[in-house]
Scaffold this motif. Structure first.
Motif, PDB file in Angstrom:
ATOM      1  N   ALA A  69      -4.134 -19.612  -2.740  1.00 30.35           N
ATOM      2  CA  ALA A  69      -4.568 -18.756  -1.655  1.00 30.35           C
ATOM      3  C   ALA A  69      -3.581 -18.619  -0.544  1.00 30.35           C
ATOM      4  CB  ALA A  69      -5.879 -19.251  -0.947  1.00 30.35           C
ATOM      5  N   HIS A  78      -4.429 -11.711  -3.679  1.00 33.51           N
ATOM      6  CA  HIS A  78      -4.400 -12.643  -2.374  1.00 33.51           C
ATOM      7  C   HIS A  78      -3.086 -11.812  -1.722  1.00 33.51           C
ATOM      8  CE1 HIS A  78      -6.724 -16.314  -3.805  1.00 33.51           C
ATOM      9  NE2 HIS A  78      -7.537 -15.492  -2.898  1.00 33.51           N
ATOM     10  N   ARG A  79      -2.187 -11.686  -2.216  1.00 31.73           N
ATOM     11  CA  ARG A  79      -0.838 -11.250  -1.656  1.00 31.73           C
ATOM     12  C   ARG A  79      -1.010  -9.626  -1.190  1.00 31.73           C
ATOM     13  NH1 ARG A  79       5.552 -12.234  -3.354  1.00 31.73           N
ATOM     14  NH2 ARG A  79       4.459 -14.144  -3.519  1.00 31.73           N
ATOM     15  N   MET A  92      -4.019  -8.560  -0.378  1.00 32.65           N
ATOM     16  CA  MET A  92      -4.854  -8.849   0.661  1.00 32.65           C
ATOM     17  C   MET A  92      -3.957  -8.870   2.316  1.00 32.65           C
ATOM     18  SD  MET A  92      -8.486 -10.372  -0.267  1.00 32.65           S
ATOM     19  CE  MET A  92      -7.975 -11.758  -1.265  1.00 32.65           C
ATOM     20  N   GLY A  93      -3.001 -10.094   2.089  1.00 22.74           N
ATOM     21  CA  GLY A  93      -2.187 -10.232   3.192  1.00 22.74           C
ATOM     22  C   GLY A  93      -1.531  -9.112   3.487  1.00 22.74           C
ATOM     23  N   LEU A 102      -7.653 -22.580   4.139  1.00 24.71           N
ATOM     24  CA  LEU A 102      -6.624 -21.863   3.284  1.00 24.71           C
ATOM     25  C   LEU A 102      -5.391 -22.382   2.833  1.00 24.71           C
ATOM     26  CD1 LEU A 102      -6.234 -18.825   2.381  1.00 24.71           C
ATOM     27  CD2 LEU A 102      -4.787 -18.357   4.073  1.00 24.71           C
ATOM     28  N   ILE A 144      -9.967 -11.783   5.978  1.00 24.82           N
ATOM     29  CA  ILE A 144      -9.286 -11.690   4.757  1.00 24.82           C
ATOM     30  C   ILE A 144      -9.835 -12.673   3.865  1.00 24.82           C
ATOM     31  CG2 ILE A 144      -6.946 -11.886   3.553  1.00 24.82           C
ATOM     32  CD1 ILE A 144      -5.715 -11.671   6.440  1.00 24.82           C
ATOM     33  N   ASN A 145     -10.169 -12.144   2.573  1.00 29.34           N
ATOM     34  CA  ASN A 145     -10.942 -13.187   1.552  1.00 29.34           C
ATOM     35  C   ASN A 145     -12.470 -13.451   1.975  1.00 29.34           C
ATOM     36  OD1 ASN A 145     -10.632 -13.795  -1.031  1.00 29.34           O
ATOM     37  ND2 ASN A 145     -10.068 -15.962  -0.426  1.00 29.34           N
ATOM     38  N   ALA A 190      -8.852 -15.733   7.786  1.00 26.20           N
ATOM     39  CA  ALA A 190      -8.588 -15.801   6.349  1.00 26.20           C
ATOM     40  C   ALA A 190      -9.048 -17.116   5.843  1.00 26.20           C
ATOM     41  CB  ALA A 190      -7.081 -15.809   6.009  1.00 26.20           C
ATOM     42  N   GLU A 233      -0.835 -17.481  -0.861  1.00 27.96           N
ATOM     43  CA  GLU A 233      -0.399 -16.112  -0.991  1.00 27.96           C
ATOM     44  C   GLU A 233      -0.811 -14.962  -0.196  1.00 27.96           C
ATOM     45  OE1 GLU A 233       1.769 -14.663  -3.779  1.00 27.96           O
ATOM     46  OE2 GLU A 233       2.210 -16.790  -3.409  1.00 27.96           O
ATOM     47  N   ILE A 234      -1.885 -15.277   0.295  1.00 23.78           N
ATOM     48  CA  ILE A 234      -2.532 -14.315   1.595  1.00 23.78           C
ATOM     49  C   ILE A 234      -1.475 -14.430   2.574  1.00 23.78           C
ATOM     50  CG2 ILE A 234      -4.248 -14.149   3.330  1.00 23.78           C
ATOM     51  CD1 ILE A 234      -6.223 -15.027   1.322  1.00 23.78           C
TER      52      ILE A 234
END
Length: 332
Positions: free
Chosen positions: A77, A298-299, A301-302, A71, A145-146, A124, A79-80
């Motif tokens: 990515a 992405h953000r 999801m985080g 990641l 995540i993702n 992630a 941004e997660i």
């Protein structure tokens, strides 16, 4: 010497338990006035929470550990991690990540993360895929995540690639485009789902695609594989029925499509509209004209991952698909 809880308690004239409750969210009951006074005294004395001692008492540290499956090598990515960190800080937690790559296996990285005694662990991935976690460690991972866990034992947050492709294709159709080609990402789950959404949108409109073609020669897409974009564009523009829109598997492919269309003498969007996925801002905003693309969540999801990891609510393992956002620019 650093100030201790007992130093703060002595100055405030309260018990150590009351000080701990005021500073660390414990169960001690007190008025808001007392809580604020204790925090002010702690700040004046320079008190800093001893995380190691706190971890010994409660069995975990205020940390979220992340197994980062390549990641941190991806410019967008990450941004997660930003989403995770923002939500964690609100809960007075911190985030740390350990990178997983070809030289380290999942079990060893998970074991290393566990040594820090985090409150929770997330896994992630750089791109949407399925991951087989070692059975002995699946119970230690709170959320994927993702990516999704192969056996469904862990709750997963994934981008809704199929709906994103449906939405951007509908956007092209609404703009009056009817001869649409798709240069897709072969061998990737995201590519498979996006093709499904692309076909569904065209089927509902009663239109057949001009063509669905792989962006690279290799069976699995990477940005280092030999490109077929130029060849595809030359063939499409020389056909008896040339496209009036091209959907691209990602923004890097779109960048190549722009160059190939210009070599063919086609204007964007006058002759051919271009849509894409990812919203890599350094690419999408610098293309001429700026690129219409679907922004990955992405953000979000985080952020959602942190909220779920820190929630007291227990929910059974499931998959949650988060929507993309259409970023409409001048290429359509």
């Amino acid at each position: 010497m650093a100030a201790s809880l007992s130093d703060v308690a002595e100055r405030a004239g309260v018990s150590i338990k009351t000080v701990s409750g005021a500073l660390h969210g414990g169960s001690a009951r007190m008025s808001e006035e007392t809580r604020l006074r204790i925090k002010q005294i702690a700040e004046e004395l320079g008190y800093v929470t001893n995380l190691a001692a706190r971890g010994v008492r409660q069995g975990w540290l205020p940390l979220i550990g992340v197994v980062a499956d390549e990641l941190i090598t991806s410019p967008f990515a990450t941004e997660i991690i930003r989403g995770l960190d923002g939500a964690a800080r609100t809960a007075e937690m911190a985030v740390f990540a350990m990178n997983l790559n070809g030289t380290r296996d999942v079990a060893s990285v998970l074991e290393e993360v566990r040594r820090f005694r985090p409150r929770a662990i997330a896994y992630a991935a750089m791109y949407h895929k399925t991951v087989a976690l070692p059975e002995a460690f699946a119970a230690n991972v709170g959320i994927m995540i993702n990516c999704s866990e192969a056996t469904g034992r862990v709750t997963s947050l994934v981008p809704d690639d199929e709906s994103a492709a449906f939405d951007v294709t509908r956007h092209l159709l609404t703009a009056g485009r009817r001869r649409i080609a798709f240069i897709n990402l072969p061998g990737l789950l995201a590519g498979e789902l996006r093709e499904r959404g692309f076909r569904r949108a065209l089927d509902e409109a009663g239109i057949a695609p001009i063509g669905i073609m792989p962006a690279v020669r290799r069976p699995i897409y990477t940005d280092r594989a030999p490109s077929m974009v130029g060849t595809h564009i030359a063939g499409l523009m020389n056909a008896s029925e040339s496209p009036d829109a091209i959907l691209c598997g990602n923004d890097r492919v779109a960048m190549e499509v722009y160059s190939a269309l210009r070599r063919a003498g086609a204007r964007i969007p006058d002759d051919v509209a271009v849509g894409s996925f990812d919203n890599q801002v350094e690419i999408a905003t610098r293309l001429d004209p700026p690129l219409t693309t679907m922004a990955l969540p992405h953000r979000a999801m985080g952020r959602v991952a942190a909220e779920m990891l820190l929630s007291e609510k227990i929910v059974p393992p499931h998959t949650r698909r988060l929507p993309f956002q259409l970023i409409s620019r001048s290429s359509v």
